[in-house]
Scaffold this motif. Structure first.
Motif, mmCIF file in Angstrom:
data_model
loop_
_atom_site.group_PDB
_atom_site.id
_atom_site.type_symbol
_atom_site.label_atom_id
_atom_site.label_comp_id
_atom_site.label_asym_id
_atom_site.label_seq_id
_atom_site.Cartn_x
_atom_site.Cartn_y
_atom_site.Cartn_z
ATOM 1 N N MET A 1 57.298 51.944 53.726
ATOM 2 C CA MET A 1 58.226 52.832 53.058
ATOM 3 C C MET A 1 59.519 52.069 52.793
ATOM 4 N N GLU A 2 60.039 52.196 51.598
ATOM 5 C CA GLU A 2 61.294 51.550 51.218
ATOM 6 C C GLU A 2 62.451 52.550 51.349
ATOM 7 N N LEU A 3 63.669 52.044 51.379
ATOM 8 C CA LEU A 3 64.828 52.910 51.535
ATOM 9 C C LEU A 3 64.902 53.975 50.440
ATOM 10 N N LEU A 4 64.600 53.598 49.202
ATOM 11 C CA LEU A 4 64.662 54.577 48.116
ATOM 12 C C LEU A 4 63.655 55.706 48.328
ATOM 13 N N ASP A 5 62.508 55.410 48.944
ATOM 14 C CA ASP A 5 61.535 56.458 49.287
ATOM 15 C C ASP A 5 62.105 57.392 50.351
ATOM 16 N N VAL A 6 62.792 56.813 51.340
ATOM 17 C CA VAL A 6 63.423 57.599 52.402
ATOM 18 C C VAL A 6 64.473 58.526 51.802
ATOM 19 N N LEU A 7 65.289 57.994 50.904
ATOM 20 C CA LEU A 7 66.348 58.788 50.277
ATOM 21 C C LEU A 7 65.767 59.903 49.409
ATOM 22 N N ALA A 8 64.702 59.608 48.678
ATOM 23 C CA ALA A 8 64.070 60.632 47.835
ATOM 24 C C ALA A 8 63.474 61.741 48.692
ATOM 25 N N ALA A 81 63.003 53.273 64.197
ATOM 26 C CA ALA A 81 61.693 52.886 63.652
ATOM 27 C C ALA A 81 60.725 54.061 63.632
ATOM 28 N N GLY A 82 60.784 54.920 64.620
ATOM 29 C CA GLY A 82 59.875 56.056 64.682
ATOM 30 C C GLY A 82 60.160 57.117 63.638
ATOM 31 N N LEU A 83 61.280 57.019 62.985
ATOM 32 C CA LEU A 83 61.671 58.032 62.010
ATOM 33 C C LEU A 83 60.974 57.853 60.667
ATOM 34 N N VAL A 84 60.931 56.631 60.169
ATOM 35 C CA VAL A 84 60.384 56.395 58.834
ATOM 36 C C VAL A 84 59.425 55.204 58.763
ATOM 37 N N GLY A 85 58.961 54.734 59.902
ATOM 38 C CA GLY A 85 57.959 53.682 59.903
ATOM 39 C C GLY A 85 58.487 52.264 59.969
ATOM 40 N N PHE A 89 66.457 48.101 56.455
ATOM 41 C CA PHE A 89 66.330 48.145 55.004
ATOM 42 C C PHE A 89 67.502 47.399 54.384
ATOM 43 N N PRO A 90 67.313 46.784 53.221
ATOM 44 C CA PRO A 90 68.461 46.201 52.515
ATOM 45 C C PRO A 90 69.437 47.314 52.126
ATOM 46 N N GLY A 91 70.705 47.030 52.255
ATOM 47 C CA GLY A 91 71.730 48.027 51.943
ATOM 48 C C GLY A 91 72.215 47.956 50.512
ATOM 49 N N HIS A 92 73.263 48.695 50.220
ATOM 50 C CA HIS A 92 73.917 48.732 48.916
ATOM 51 C C HIS A 92 73.014 49.214 47.777
ATOM 52 N N PRO A 93 72.304 50.347 47.938
ATOM 53 C CA PRO A 93 71.477 50.837 46.820
ATOM 54 C C PRO A 93 72.336 51.143 45.593
#
Length: 163
Positions: A1-8, A81-85, A89-93
């Motif tokens: 899972m990528e950060l943008l997936d987490v945010l979505a 880690a247990g939250l989203v796998g 993640f790289p920052g500054h989206p």
């Protein structure tokens, strides 16, 4: 899972796993472990601020989560880690990437004018109310600074005494 997936997913549902406004604090700590407590001054009064790396949670004296704030302005964003796998993640989206991710997830959004001014802009997911606040550095496009659902408003039973 990528950060943008987490945010979505946060924008779509208003929560990340067990972390949601109004969640029982003991359920959050059972799922994610003990957080760091952020000391604000010398008093240990309520509400209290806890952090799981870049995920900040305010907890009421009645042991309910009342505010969720995901800091995204750092070079590396760390989550439990247990939250989203995964935990880093790289920052500054960038604004365009966040918008594209929300659109791909079918998550409607709209500009949020109360937090849009000068070197800042904001959008709000229409289904969950999650706010995305972007900073606009000189000569650059907007970069995501912080994300979170609106605060949990409740009548705290711990503040009332019996007649």
């Amino acid at each position: 899972m990528e950060l943008l997936d987490v945010l979505a997913e946060l924008a779509r549902s208003g929560h990340l796993g067990p972390v949601e406004n109004g969640a029982a604090w003991d359920q959050v700590t059972a799922a994610l472990g003990e957080p760091w407590e952020v000391s604000v001054g010398k008093r240990r009064s309520w509400p209290r601020l806890f952090t799981y790396d870049d995920l900040e949670l305010s907890v009421c004296r009645c042991q309910k989560v009342t505010l969720i704030c995901l800091q995204t302005w750092r070079d590396v964003i760390s989550l439990p880690a247990g939250l989203v796998g995964r935990d880093r993640f790289p920052g500054h989206p960038k604004y365009a990437d966040v918008i594209a991710s929300l659109d791909r997830a079918g998550c409607a959004w709209q500009p949020y004018t109360p937090l849009t001014f000068d070197d800042q802009c904001a959008i709000q997911a229409t289904s969950s109310g999650v706010l995305f606040v972007f900073e606009i550095p000189d000569g650059e496009g907007p970069i995501l600074n912080v994300v979170g659902p609106p605060p949990h408003q409740h009548e705290c039973p711990a503040t009332h005494t019996a007649p």
